[in-house]
Design a protein around this motif. Sequence first.
Motif, PDB file in Angstrom:
ATOM      1  N   THR A  63       0.421 -49.793   4.705  1.00 34.26           N
ATOM      2  CA  THR A  63      -0.682 -50.744   4.875  1.00 34.26           C
ATOM      3  C   THR A  63      -0.907 -51.555   3.607  1.00 34.26           C
ATOM      4  OG1 THR A  63      -1.740 -49.229   6.445  1.00 34.26           O
ATOM      5  CG2 THR A  63      -3.117 -50.959   5.478  1.00 34.26           C
ATOM      6  N   ILE A  64      -0.831 -50.880   2.449  1.00 34.96           N
ATOM      7  CA  ILE A  64      -1.020 -51.588   1.176  1.00 34.96           C
ATOM      8  C   ILE A  64       0.103 -52.608   0.966  1.00 34.96           C
ATOM      9  CG2 ILE A  64      -1.023 -51.291  -1.327  1.00 34.96           C
ATOM     10  CD1 ILE A  64      -2.451 -48.644  -0.918  1.00 34.96           C
ATOM     11  N   LYS A  65       1.351 -52.217   1.289  1.00 37.59           N
ATOM     12  CA  LYS A  65       2.475 -53.148   1.143  1.00 37.59           C
ATOM     13  C   LYS A  65       2.289 -54.365   2.050  1.00 37.59           C
ATOM     14  CE  LYS A  65       5.908 -49.658  -0.177  1.00 37.59           C
ATOM     15  NZ  LYS A  65       7.177 -48.989   0.212  1.00 37.59           N
ATOM     16  N   ASP A  66       1.868 -54.117   3.281  1.00 47.22           N
ATOM     17  CA  ASP A  66       1.624 -55.236   4.195  1.00 47.22           C
ATOM     18  C   ASP A  66       0.503 -56.132   3.676  1.00 47.22           C
ATOM     19  OD1 ASP A  66       3.588 -54.238   5.838  1.00 47.22           O
ATOM     20  OD2 ASP A  66       2.193 -53.163   7.154  1.00 47.22           O
ATOM     21  N   THR A  67      -0.501 -55.521   3.048  1.00 44.17           N
ATOM     22  CA  THR A  67      -1.600 -56.325   2.496  1.00 44.17           C
ATOM     23  C   THR A  67      -1.100 -57.222   1.364  1.00 44.17           C
ATOM     24  OG1 THR A  67      -3.161 -54.549   3.037  1.00 44.17           O
ATOM     25  CG2 THR A  67      -3.877 -56.201   1.439  1.00 44.17           C
ATOM     26  N   GLN A 115       0.011 -39.519   6.855  1.00 41.98           N
ATOM     27  CA  GLN A 115      -1.152 -40.351   6.579  1.00 41.98           C
ATOM     28  C   GLN A 115      -0.975 -41.128   5.274  1.00 41.98           C
ATOM     29  OE1 GLN A 115      -2.578 -40.403   9.677  1.00 41.98           O
ATOM     30  NE2 GLN A 115      -4.549 -40.444   8.594  1.00 41.98           N
ATOM     31  N   THR A 116      -0.416 -40.453   4.270  1.00 36.98           N
ATOM     32  CA  THR A 116      -0.181 -41.135   2.998  1.00 36.98           C
ATOM     33  C   THR A 116       0.842 -42.249   3.152  1.00 36.98           C
ATOM     34  OG1 THR A 116      -0.636 -39.047   1.847  1.00 36.98           O
ATOM     35  CG2 THR A 116       0.454 -40.767   0.591  1.00 36.98           C
ATOM     36  N   ALA A 117       1.900 -41.977   3.919  1.00 36.27           N
ATOM     37  CA  ALA A 117       2.925 -43.000   4.154  1.00 36.27           C
ATOM     38  C   ALA A 117       2.329 -44.199   4.891  1.00 36.27           C
ATOM     39  CB  ALA A 117       4.080 -42.406   4.951  1.00 36.27           C
ATOM     40  N   PHE A 118       1.457 -43.930   5.853  1.00 35.43           N
ATOM     41  CA  PHE A 118       0.807 -45.025   6.584  1.00 35.43           C
ATOM     42  C   PHE A 118      -0.054 -45.872   5.651  1.00 35.43           C
ATOM     43  CE2 PHE A 118      -2.847 -46.633   8.968  1.00 35.43           C
ATOM     44  CZ  PHE A 118      -2.205 -47.404   9.923  1.00 35.43           C
ATOM     45  N   ALA A 119      -0.792 -45.196   4.740  1.00 40.91           N
ATOM     46  CA  ALA A 119      -1.619 -45.941   3.787  1.00 40.91           C
ATOM     47  C   ALA A 119      -0.761 -46.790   2.859  1.00 40.91           C
ATOM     48  CB  ALA A 119      -2.476 -44.961   2.977  1.00 40.91           C
ATOM     49  N   MET A 120       0.386 -46.246   2.423  1.00 41.42           N
ATOM     50  CA  MET A 120       1.293 -47.002   1.549  1.00 41.42           C
ATOM     51  C   MET A 120       1.836 -48.235   2.275  1.00 41.42           C
ATOM     52  SD  MET A 120       1.377 -45.694  -1.461  1.00 41.42           S
ATOM     53  CE  MET A 120       2.843 -46.519  -2.066  1.00 41.42           C
TER      54      MET A 120
END
Length: 229
Positions: free
Chosen positions: A97-101, A90-95
């Motif tokens: 997502t932030i990079k894509d943002t 879950q943390t990796a997915f959030a990271m």
Amino acid sequence: MHRLFGKKKEVPPPPSLSDASGGINTRIAALDDKIKGLDNELKVYKAQLAKAKGPAKAGIQKRAMDVLKRKRMYEQQRDQLAGQVFNLDQTAFAMETIKDTHTTIAAMKDASKQLKIEHKKINLGEIEDLNDDLADMFEDVNEISETLGRSYGTPDYIDEDELEAELACLGEEFDEELTDNVGIDQPSYLTPSGMPHVPASGLPVGPQANTPITPTKVDEFGLPVQNLV
């Protein structure tokens, strides 16, 4: 310099999320192997209990209980590690997502700069002048078409009211001509059924005028029917 102050110790980089997740998955795989081995032992003890009797059966049952306790412990540890792996994922997915943002925002900023540059190249005054020129050209084309479509040799002083009056007079003359031509010979098939065909000319004069005229029989189509004697 290194002898006086000593060399700065190099700090290893912190483990990444993928490294931590990979290490935990390795431990989970090892626990699964242990649980599988304990399941095999329980199958053996179960087969022995089916045949054993007396004190031997009690000893086999005690060993089986110990194996089952270890299995439950390994399963609990595996579930805990699985929860840790889920949190890491879950943390990796959030990271990600932030990079894509960040990537999306950078792309939008660059696109905004390019849009401003291209917008400055557009002159609204030139566009309005272009539209006015096109409207004038289309108007000129319509005037040329109307000029080429005019009828030559037609006088401009003709009154439309006089033309309508003359057309009405022509209609009355046509009606009079039709009335005068009623006596003209008509074909027998145009004569109404049951009425004799009377020619317009060649009528008898003098004493023959009193001779009674025998009506001629006609069929349903208005044609004369010959009498067979």
